[in-house]
Scaffold this active site. Structure first.
Site, PDB file in Angstrom:
ATOM      1  N   CYS A  44      21.364  -8.716   2.343  1.00  0.00           N
ATOM      2  CA  CYS A  44      21.937  -7.515   1.756  1.00  0.00           C
ATOM      3  C   CYS A  44      20.908  -6.705   1.002  1.00  0.00           C
ATOM      4  O   CYS A  44      19.874  -7.200   0.596  1.00  0.00           O
ATOM      5  CB  CYS A  44      23.060  -7.898   0.789  1.00  0.00           C
ATOM      6  N   GLY A  70      20.453  -5.191   5.946  1.00  0.00           N
ATOM      7  CA  GLY A  70      21.853  -5.417   6.346  1.00  0.00           C
ATOM      8  C   GLY A  70      22.361  -4.261   7.171  1.00  0.00           C
ATOM      9  O   GLY A  70      22.257  -3.114   6.738  1.00  0.00           O
ATOM     10  N   ASN A 145      23.184  -9.095  -3.884  1.00  0.00           N
ATOM     11  CA  ASN A 145      22.246  -9.541  -2.847  1.00  0.00           C
ATOM     12  C   ASN A 145      21.913 -10.995  -3.150  1.00  0.00           C
ATOM     13  O   ASN A 145      21.375 -11.303  -4.200  1.00  0.00           O
ATOM     14  CB  ASN A 145      20.974  -8.680  -2.888  1.00  0.00           C
ATOM     15  N   GLY A 146      22.269 -11.875  -2.254  1.00  0.00           N
ATOM     16  CA  GLY A 146      21.972 -13.286  -2.489  1.00  0.00           C
ATOM     17  C   GLY A 146      23.172 -14.148  -2.152  1.00  0.00           C
ATOM     18  O   GLY A 146      24.089 -13.714  -1.451  1.00  0.00           O
ATOM     19  N   TYR A 285       8.807 -11.754   6.041  1.00  0.00           N
ATOM     20  CA  TYR A 285       9.635 -11.024   7.012  1.00  0.00           C
ATOM     21  C   TYR A 285      10.644 -10.043   6.427  1.00  0.00           C
ATOM     22  O   TYR A 285      10.811  -8.947   6.945  1.00  0.00           O
ATOM     23  CB  TYR A 285      10.384 -12.035   7.898  1.00  0.00           C
TER      24      TYR A 285
END
Ligand code: SF4
Length: 511
Positions: A44, A70, A145-146, A285
């Site tokens: 996200c 995302g 996010n996570g 990445y």
């Protein structure tokens, strides 16, 4: 919690027939692996701005810059001084938030947004963030996010105590914890909630008066502070500041909560100070190459990784060929260190995700060619060394090796710019189950045979840390979170533990 299936491409076939429509059903196809390749997926991106006349439009631009984090759904919540406005959609930001009418409905000078790739909870509209609730102390919107490693346990306890959940997302537990806090001030309630959640998380939250950001006690997930004409911004990555011409102020510290209001920025620690351990895969990445994450330019790190890889695992080849796009910086570093020509031997089609082609078997077979195609002129008759950022299941690597051979490559050597991935993630990264990780079930020679390369090598964990500018990995207190390579999980995996038979018995009782 991880290794979920499904992709959203076919959502458009619901009654509206348009990507980005509100009402949709999820058609489960495992296209993701076919089309986007065999990758770990960051799940996200989050963004928020305070006190700006075009808050919602700015947030939409910020989310656009974070789309790589995302692609399944996006949402924005704004506050106009009296009412909170929410727009959540399936699909890409550009498909959902490019029409003026939608942005105009998002009134107000403060807004937050979220782009989603699901790790926990199905990809259904009620899981699309930001999540919002009206609480005793006012409205609260949360973009996360996570992944919470105790989200399941918290949810079970909350439901047992009568909580009514609107989504299946772990993020919702935060709203319930804030709602149940005995503190009066929203900030104190948030601190209370943050002290009960575990895992990797970066949060952007919006209340009646404030924009609030928080980063987990180890700083596993990234969060930055920016400023645009005196207005403060929170974002997952600095690239989201660049797109709107905002100034990068600093990274939010691990265990820090920042409260942005008309009085400025207040910094509060909610967790005891400890060395930061950011996710090392953000550099390999996830993050965009032009982002600066915890002070390091991602592109420069990836080139250094390529240099270390060439030192550790040279290849008898004529040219270096990146697996685009994420393999490009490492391949450049490899080529420079090895003194070999760098050639774009693989061409990537950047519009694959938008196709509405039905997944017949023959199309599935073509899958990899929709995304990558061989540049025969560059590789025919050559001994090539392919460089990619990571290898997860090995499926895409296998198809790319075959494609290079069919295009006339004399030898195909493969070099992976990260160590072998042997352990699944629980901190917000969609990883397959352990048994689907090629390196968890095969030794190096076994993996070489599976992908069909003449030789295969991975960067060592020591080489990765050197590329990060460290002398070596500090085993006692590692400088980064790296458990997909080492199995050294930085926090207790509470939910995994609750899967024990005794826990399951209690939980079954709770249903
Ligand atoms: S396992 Fe750790 S290092 Fe790997 S992606 Fe997840 S948080 Fe990052």
């Amino acid at each position: 919690m991880t290794g979920r299936k499904g992709l959203l491409i076919m959502a458009a076939r619901s009654e509206t027939g348009r990507a980005g429509s509100g009402a949709s059903d999820v058609y489960e196809v495992d296209w993701r692996e076919e089309l986007d390749g065999d990758r770990l997926r960051e799940e996200c991106g989050i963004f928020g701005i305070h006190n700006h006349p075009d808050a919602a439009a700015i947030v939409a631009l910020g989310l656009h810059a974070l789309q790589h984090r995302g692609q399944e759904a996006a949402g924005i919540v704004s506050f106009d001084g009296r009412v909170f406005h929410s727009e959540r959609r399936m699909g890409l930001v550009g498909d959902s938030f490019s029409d003026l009418a939608t942005i105009e409905r998002l009134k107000g000078r403060a807004a937050i947004g979220h782009v989603r790739y699901s790790t926990t909870g199905e990809t259904i509209l009620r899981n699309v963030q930001p999540l919002f609730a009206e609480l005793e102390s006012g409205g609260l919107a949360v973009a996360h996010n996570g992944n919470l490693t105790n989200g399941l346990l918290l949810r079970r306890q909350l439901v047992r105590d009568g909580a009514i959940c609107q989504s299946t997302s772990d993020t919702e537990a935060i709203l319930h914890l804030v709602a149940r806090s005995r503190h009066v001030r929203m900030v104190d309630r948030l601190m209370d909630a943050l002290r009960q959640i575990e895992g990797g998380y970066a949060l952007v939250m919006l209340t009646n008066k404030k924009l609030i950001g928080a980063r987990d006690p180890l700083g596993i997930r990234p969060l930055v502070l920016g400023e645009l004409d005196g207005r403060y911004i929170l974002a997952s990555e600095s690239c989201a500041l660049d797109i709107i011409g905002a100034r990068f102020v600093r990274d939010i510290d691990n265990g820090e909560m920042v409260v942005i209001s008309d009085d400025g920025v207040e910094s509060i620690r909610f967790a005891k100070a400890q060395p930061m351990r950011p996710c090392i895969f953000e550099y390999i990445y996830f993050a965009r190459p032009d982002s600066v994450v915890n002070g390091k330019n991602v592109y420069a790190v990836r080139k250094s990784i390529g240099v270390e890889l060439a030192k550790e695992a040279p290849a008898g080849a004529d040219i270096v060929v990146p697996v685009p796009d994420s393999g490009v910086p490492a391949a450049l570093g490899f080529a420079q260190e090895a003194g070999l020509p760098f050639e774009m031997g693989i061409i990537r089609n950047h519009y694959v995700g938008r196709t509405f082609i039905q997944p017949t078997q023959s199309v599935r077979e073509l899958g990899v060619r929709m995304k990558h195609s061989a540049n025969r002129a560059a590789i025919e008759g050559k001994r090539i060394v392919l460089v990619d950022d990571s290898l997860v299941r090995g499926t895409t690597s296998m198809k790319i090796v075959r494609m290079m051979r069919e295009a006339g490559a004399r030898e195909v050597h493969f070099r992976i710019a990260s160590p072998p991935i042997t352990h699944p993630d629980f901190y917000g990264i969609d990883t397959p189950e352990k048994e689907k990780l090629l390196a968890a079930t095969h030794d190096l020679e076994g993996m070489r045979r599976v992908i069909g390369a003449d030789s295969l090598a991975f960067l060592s964990i020591g080489g990765l840390y050197r590329a990060m500018g460290e002398e070596s990995r500090n085993a006692a207190s590692p400088q980064f979170t790296d458990h997909c390579f080492t199995g050294d999980y930085p926090t207790p995996l509470t939910d995994l533990a609750i899967a024990s038979p005794r826990q399951m018995a209690i939980l079954a009782e709770a249903d």
